[in-house]
Scaffold this motif. Structure first.
Motif, mmCIF file in Angstrom:
data_model
loop_
_atom_site.group_PDB
_atom_site.id
_atom_site.type_symbol
_atom_site.label_atom_id
_atom_site.label_comp_id
_atom_site.label_asym_id
_atom_site.label_seq_id
_atom_site.Cartn_x
_atom_site.Cartn_y
_atom_site.Cartn_z
ATOM 1 N N LYS A 5 0.959 -0.797 -0.415
ATOM 2 C CA LYS A 5 0.296 0.167 0.374
ATOM 3 C C LYS A 5 0.374 0.877 0.103
ATOM 4 C CE LYS A 5 -3.796 -2.030 2.625
ATOM 5 N NZ LYS A 5 -4.843 -2.042 3.707
ATOM 6 N N SER A 8 2.146 1.883 -3.372
ATOM 7 C CA SER A 8 1.403 1.969 -4.610
ATOM 8 C C SER A 8 0.595 3.294 -4.577
ATOM 9 C CB SER A 8 0.010 1.567 -4.173
ATOM 10 O OG SER A 8 0.362 -0.469 -4.488
ATOM 11 N N THR A 11 3.952 5.935 -5.653
ATOM 12 C CA THR A 11 4.762 5.957 -6.765
ATOM 13 C C THR A 11 3.175 6.409 -7.432
ATOM 14 O OG1 THR A 11 5.312 3.628 -6.589
ATOM 15 C CG2 THR A 11 4.166 4.465 -8.203
ATOM 16 N N THR A 12 1.657 6.496 -7.435
ATOM 17 C CA THR A 12 1.263 7.084 -8.097
ATOM 18 C C THR A 12 1.008 8.945 -7.785
ATOM 19 O OG1 THR A 12 -0.516 5.192 -7.275
ATOM 20 C CG2 THR A 12 -1.842 7.373 -8.401
ATOM 21 N N LEU A 158 -4.269 2.614 -8.720
ATOM 22 C CA LEU A 158 -3.015 1.757 -8.437
ATOM 23 C C LEU A 158 -3.273 2.865 -6.964
ATOM 24 C CD1 LEU A 158 -0.248 2.852 -11.261
ATOM 25 C CD2 LEU A 158 -0.979 0.688 -9.816
ATOM 26 N N PRO A 160 -4.571 2.149 -2.991
ATOM 27 C CA PRO A 160 -4.959 1.284 -2.597
ATOM 28 C C PRO A 160 -7.047 1.882 -1.772
ATOM 29 C CG PRO A 160 -2.856 2.214 -0.877
ATOM 30 C CD PRO A 160 -3.147 3.093 -2.022
#
Length: 319
Positions: A5, A8, A11-12, A158, A160
């Protein structure tokens, strides 16, 4: 699981910042003014939101609203506004630029005449600057539009899952996003191409409607209550219309007041007030009119169905 999580979520948001940074760089480059780098201040709320979300919610998004997507749009929309307005004011300055509409043009752009291996760092930057100059401004703007829309979809995928959001609801939401993004891109690209040199007001109207339509992406109400809606048949008749059909009603409201309704008004204005007429404009105007009409019909059907259910419920004698 927590590490996944965390990756994600970070990165997003890093992708959001990267695309917004490209937009700000392009604005500073075409305006020849480093002051526009101050637009990077708009990244600060997104960074603050990331810290708060990771600390208090372990990176999980919210059910009804995505602050990360909203703040990304806040950071990218001003750059696109500036680029669109600048392009409309200086359309004829660089008529020899290359549009990326064929493989040959793309190869000509990415294949410099000089051998990169023999270039110094300064020569490489000069060559890269020349490559950027050969690409038409509208190609840059279109790429930013496309990148923003694609990143909203991929970013939502992407991020969570928020509390109470199932994977089935997420898949429905992403499919809705894909269709919505295609309609928005078609609206901006087709309508902007109809703008004449003396129609600066039309540019502001198109950008305002485009901004309004983009702001529906952070909202997740269209499928947020899908489970409640599917159980509506067994719900008591006293349940309100909004509670029973919330997903349908929010979808209808979005089509009427955020997307197809405003799109229809703009296209009718383009044809009647600005005297612009061609086949594709007529086709998309009819399409928006049909979508608006069908959504109104859907709203009437839901209302009549709810009344009939309420009538049958009241007709049952009490024991």
């Amino acid at each position: 699981m927590w590490m996944f999580k965390f990756i994600s979520a970070t990165t997003t948001r890093a992708l959001f910042i990267l695309v917004s940074l490209v937009g700000i760089w392009r604005v500073a480059w075409v305006k020849h003014d480093a002051t526009y780098w101050l637009l990077a201040v708009l990244f600060l709320p997104l960074l603050l939101e990331m810290v708060v979300t990771l600390k208090s919610r372990n990176g999980r998004d919210y059910k009804w609203f995505s602050p990360a997507i909203f703040l990304f749009l806040i950071s990218i929309i001003p750059s696109i506004w500036i680029l669109e307005l600048h392009h409309q004011q200086e359309k004829a300055i660089n008529p020899q630029c290359k549009n990326l509409d064929s493989w040959q043009n793309l190869l000509n752009v990415i294949s410099p005449n000089e051998t990169l291996g023999n270039l110094t760092a300064q020569g490489y930057l000069s060559s890269l600057n020349q490559v950027f100059k050969t690409i038409c401004p509208n190609a840059w703007i279109l790429a930013l539009h496309q990148s923003a829309l694609l990143l909203v979809i991929v970013g939502r995928w992407l991020l969570p899952l928020g509390g109470g959001v199932t994977r089935d609801e997420l898949s429905q939401l992403l499919l809705i996003f894909v269709g919505t993004a295609a309609d928005i891109l078609e609206f901006t690209s087709e309508t902007m191409s109809d703008v004449k040199d003396n129609s600066q007001h039309l540019v502001y109207i198109i950008l305002a409607v485009w901004t309004l339509s983009m702001l529906q992406f952070p909202l997740h109400v269209a499928v947020g209550n899908s489970k409640a809606d599917t159980d509506g048949e067994e719900a008591p008749s006293e349940v309100s219309l909004l509670a029973k059909h919330s997903a349908d009603i929010w979808s209808i409201v979005g089509a009427l007041f955020i997307q197809d309704g405003p799109f229809l008004v703009v296209r009718l204005t383009v044809m009647t007030y600005f005297q612009i007429f061609h086949q594709m404009l007529v086709f998309f105007t009819i399409k928006n009119f049909l979508v608006v009409t069908l959504n109104l019909y859907r709203l009437v059907v839901i209302s009549m169905d709810s009344r009939s259910r309420a009538g049958r419920g009241s007709a049952i004698p009490s024991v």
